[in-house]
Design a protein around this motif. Structure first.
Motif, short mmCIF file in Angstrom:
data_model
loop_
_atom_site.label_atom_id
_atom_site.label_comp_id
_atom_site.label_asym_id
_atom_site.label_seq_id
_atom_site.Cartn_x
_atom_site.Cartn_y
_atom_site.Cartn_z
N ILE A 15 0.85 -1.20 0.00
CA ILE A 15 0.00 0.00 0.00
C ILE A 15 0.88 1.24 0.00
O ILE A 15 1.65 1.48 0.94
CB ILE A 15 -0.94 0.00 1.23
CG1 ILE A 15 -1.91 -1.19 1.15
CG2 ILE A 15 -1.73 1.31 1.29
CD1 ILE A 15 -2.74 -1.38 2.42
N SER A 16 0.78 2.03 -1.06
CA SER A 16 1.62 3.22 -1.19
C SER A 16 0.99 4.46 -0.56
O SER A 16 1.71 5.37 -0.12
CB SER A 16 1.92 3.50 -2.67
OG SER A 16 0.71 3.62 -3.41
N ARG A 17 -0.35 4.51 -0.53
CA ARG A 17 -1.03 5.68 0.03
C ARG A 17 -2.30 5.22 0.75
O ARG A 17 -2.95 4.27 0.32
CB ARG A 17 -1.47 6.66 -1.07
CG ARG A 17 -0.37 7.36 -1.82
CD ARG A 17 -0.97 8.20 -2.94
NE ARG A 17 -1.79 9.30 -2.45
CZ ARG A 17 -2.72 9.92 -3.18
NH1 ARG A 17 -2.96 9.52 -4.42
NH2 ARG A 17 -3.42 10.92 -2.69
N ILE A 18 -2.63 5.95 1.80
CA ILE A 18 -3.93 5.79 2.45
C ILE A 18 -4.56 7.17 2.55
O ILE A 18 -3.97 8.11 3.10
CB ILE A 18 -3.80 5.15 3.85
CG1 ILE A 18 -3.30 3.71 3.73
CG2 ILE A 18 -5.15 5.17 4.57
CD1 ILE A 18 -3.12 3.00 5.06
N VAL A 19 -5.77 7.29 1.99
CA VAL A 19 -6.53 8.54 2.03
C VAL A 19 -7.80 8.27 2.84
O VAL A 19 -8.52 7.31 2.55
CB VAL A 19 -6.88 9.02 0.62
CG1 VAL A 19 -7.66 10.34 0.67
CG2 VAL A 19 -5.62 9.18 -0.24
N VAL A 20 -8.05 9.09 3.83
CA VAL A 20 -9.20 8.90 4.71
C VAL A 20 -10.12 10.12 4.61
O VAL A 20 -9.67 11.25 4.83
CB VAL A 20 -8.77 8.70 6.17
CG1 VAL A 20 -9.99 8.45 7.07
CG2 VAL A 20 -7.77 7.56 6.30
N THR A 21 -11.39 9.89 4.29
CA THR A 21 -12.36 10.98 4.32
C THR A 21 -13.07 10.98 5.66
O THR A 21 -13.27 9.93 6.28
CB THR A 21 -13.41 10.86 3.19
OG1 THR A 21 -14.34 9.81 3.49
CG2 THR A 21 -12.74 10.59 1.85
N LEU A 22 -13.45 12.17 6.12
CA LEU A 22 -14.15 12.32 7.38
C LEU A 22 -15.42 13.14 7.17
O LEU A 22 -15.35 14.31 6.75
CB LEU A 22 -13.26 13.03 8.41
CG LEU A 22 -11.99 12.31 8.86
CD1 LEU A 22 -11.18 13.21 9.79
CD2 LEU A 22 -12.32 10.99 9.55
#
Length: 301
Positions: free
Chosen positions: A42-49
């Motif tokens: 996994i190169s990136r983790i994007v989290v929406t809130l």
């Protein structure tokens, strides 16, 4: 390179939260296990809130009935006719942030003609001040929602209030993304949505009715998801709503010959109770256009 997009994996959508999905804890455990097992890939983790003020247009305290001032119960539907008739009345004392009105008429106008009575431009003392006519706005807002054919305005329990416990990421996923960051040197990227009181943001990319620059389509986020991404893996809450409309927006703007890069983890997302049909239709539609729908155990980063 694999990017993981975690949509609204917040405590208020989990058992014990104000808008709890009964199966969300199991979804979160599978999500955390997926991240842990695939950390090197996994190169990136994007989290929406999901990020709301108390006086959100879809919260009960924004509205009163036309009889005795009671607020609507959660899951009440409010139509354009309800607002016109005075069955439900928006609060008229809503304060706008200084120098930053909730509604930019130029942006609202991109989605259709702006009602002439949307703003008042005079005061009783003869001075001139531009003020939003909140009733006229709510009539136009509900009309635009209905014209899109998705749904009417639904009143939700107060949820994901900025700064509250329910706004935070559920513990098991928070632990997993912290461990991912520690092991890989990567920073989790955070995307807040829903801060504007006067429009809803089911999609992480755009509000249902764009009314300001920050509620317009987020091309920067879309472009970043495309960049250096061989696989974009998406999960979170809820399958029927925010996962649904975020992915639909991504698909609409994604190169058609690269739709196969998109994957929804079917066992890491659930529908809001009572909205299961919307979740099922979303999954069916995504399969039809070529989005991969797989379980977290079957997917290979």
């Amino acid at each position: 390179m694999t990017t993981v997009l975690l949509i609204d994996v917040q405590k208020d959508f989990h058992p014990g939260g104000s808008l709890a999905i009964p199966t969300a804890d199991a979804d979160a455990l599978r999500t955390a296990t997926f991240i842990t097992n695939n950390t090197p890939s996994i190169s990136r983790i994007v989290v929406t809130l999901d990020s709301h003020q108390k006086l959100d247009i879809a919260h009960p305290c924004f509205w009163t009935d036309g009889t005795d001032g009671k607020h609507p119960d959660p899951f009440t539907l409010i139509s354009t006719e309800d607002v016109k008739s005075g069955k439900w009345i928006p609060r008229k004392d809503l304060k706008h942030p200084p120098n930053s009105p909730f509604v930019d008429s130029a942006i609202l106008g991109q989605g259709g003609e702006v009602p002439e009575n949307l703003h008042h431009h005079s005061n009783e003392d003869g001075s001139t001040t531009t003020k939003l006519d909140i009733v006229a706005y709510c009539i136009e807002y509900t009309r635009r929602l209905e014209s899109k054919g998705r749904f009417q305005l639904c009143i939700w329990p107060e949820h994901c209030i900025i700064g509250s416990e329910g706004h935070t990421v559920v513990d098991v996923i928070m632990d997993a993304i912290r461990d991912w960051s520690d092991e890989t040197g990567g920073n989790v990227e955070w995307v807040l949505k829903g801060q504007n009181n006067l429009t809803e943001s089911y999609s992480a990319l755009s509000a249902e009715v764009p009314i300001s620059e920050d509620t317009s389509f987020n091309y920067d986020l879309l472009d970043s998801l495309k960049k250096d991404t061989n696989k974009l893996v998406i999960c979170g809450q809820a399958l029927s709503h925010c996962v649904n409309y975020t992915v639909r927006d991504i698909v609409e703007h994604w190169p058609k010959h690269e739709i196969g890069k998109l994957t929804v983890l079917s066992d890491c997302a659930s529908s809001v109770p009572g909205f299961e049909e919307a979740g099922e239709k979303f999954v069916s539609d995504m399969k039809e256009v070529g989005v991969n729908v797989e379980t977290s155990e079957m997917f290979q980063c």
